[in-house]
Design an enzyme around this catalytic site. Sequence first.
Site, PDB file in Angstrom:
ATOM      1  N   CYS A   6       2.640   3.172   9.984  1.00  0.00           N
ATOM      2  CA  CYS A   6       2.817   4.406   9.368  1.00  0.00           C
ATOM      3  C   CYS A   6       3.709   5.114  10.403  1.00  0.00           C
ATOM      4  CB  CYS A   6       1.281   4.987   9.027  1.00  0.00           C
ATOM      5  SG  CYS A   6       1.697   6.637   8.112  1.00  0.00           S
TER       6      CYS A   6
ATOM      7  N   ASN B 293       9.509  -6.729   4.050  1.00  0.00           N
ATOM      8  CA  ASN B 293       9.488  -5.523   3.482  1.00  0.00           C
ATOM      9  C   ASN B 293      10.627  -4.530   3.738  1.00  0.00           C
ATOM     10  OD1 ASN B 293       7.449  -2.613   3.956  1.00  0.00           O
ATOM     11  ND2 ASN B 293       8.130  -3.245   1.882  1.00  0.00           N
ATOM     12  N   GLY B 294      10.935  -3.721   2.908  1.00  0.00           N
ATOM     13  CA  GLY B 294      11.860  -2.798   3.183  1.00  0.00           C
ATOM     14  C   GLY B 294      13.066  -3.029   2.182  1.00  0.00           C
TER      15      GLY B 294
ATOM     16  N   PRO C 151       0.890  -1.176  -0.027  1.00  0.00           N
ATOM     17  CA  PRO C 151       0.105  -0.024  -0.012  1.00  0.00           C
ATOM     18  C   PRO C 151       1.028   1.243   0.144  1.00  0.00           C
ATOM     19  CG  PRO C 151      -0.103  -1.074   2.129  1.00  0.00           C
ATOM     20  CD  PRO C 151       0.891  -1.694   1.324  1.00  0.00           C
TER      21      PRO C 151
END
Length: 350
Positions: free
Chosen positions: A115, A215-216, A31
Amino acid sequence: MLQLSSQLKARLSIPLKIGNLEVNSRVLQSPLSGVTDLVFRRLVRRYAPDSMLYTEMVHASQLQHVKKLPKMMEVDPNESPISIQLFDCRSQFLAEAAKRAVAEGADTVDINMGCPVNKITRKGGGSSLLRQPELAEEIVREVVKAVDVPISVKTRIGWDDDEITILDFAKRMQDAGAKMITVHGRTRAQGYTGNARWEWIGKVKEALEIPVIGNGDIFSVESAVRCLEVTGADGVMCSRGTLGYPFLVGEVDYFLKTGELLAPATPIERLESAKEHLQGLAEYKGQRGIYQARKHMAWYAKGFVGASELRGELNLVTTAQQGVDLLDNAIAQLTKGYEEIEEGQVAIAQ
Ligand SMILES: Cc1cc2nc3c(=O)[nH]c(=O)nc-3n(C[C@H](O)[C@H](O)[C@H](O)COP(=O)(O)O)c2cc1C
């Protein structure tokens, strides 16, 4: 030359199981707020037909008083597998929003607990939930109760270097009923700086039974493969690497399925994609779409002679036609350049 080890191939050749949902790809499109709208996702989907895609994050409590769903939550009828991502810190609003997400066609609902933006964390959402694990658990439990699609969580490894709490946090999410967790290997304090610490993703994978997605810093097929090898994760999620490059998820997916590297998209292919993206946004969002398209154009226009001037010009467009003309002109210049090189090579060969 990049090789797909037989071990990795065997591990990833079965579908990704998110609760009762089977997904035939181990690569996910993350996202991205302001990016992963329906128009962008259509481009990603063309190259990655099986991958899970995500909407931008949607503020659950803001749906309370609106009958019509915001564009951010709209999905195409045949977009599956698609996840709608929500954020908030109030479980009742999240549960209600999840029901609407499912009615819209979401195959899973993802809850944003990563976030780092102050505007979000100050209100108790996003990564601030890492500091309120009981509340995060309650949220997952309530949303799981509200809908019958799998619930997933996307988070970071901790608040800061003194509070790397992901192991405890991820177990709590699993116990509360989450069916998948995506771990961005940075702390909230890191924002998007420094390296993603994939070693923590590996530790989470060892500790959990539900699928763990790494992720990353996945900017290429090579880094995706490395992340899968280093962490043992069940899949990888591409993020900033897809800005101006909607081909990435498909390229990684293709390699994991076949062991073959696709040729990266050429500058001309990227500019063709930019054109389609701009026209799509203008059609879908009107004038607002054209302004939003400017940043996308800047991401696409990279890596060739004249790119920086083109970016400057694209940043001023106020109509879709102006952008299309600029892009067509750049494509014609690049094509001419390649033809001249080819002619030169033929002449030398003769
Ligand atoms: C412009 C931008 C918007 C983002 N929006 C979201 C979002 O809506 N939801 C979310 O969970 N993460 C969001 N993220 C975080 C990414 O999904 C991802 O976790 C992060 O960029 C790390 O991956 P990368 O290093 O490969 O970029 C956003 C990141 C960027 C750069």
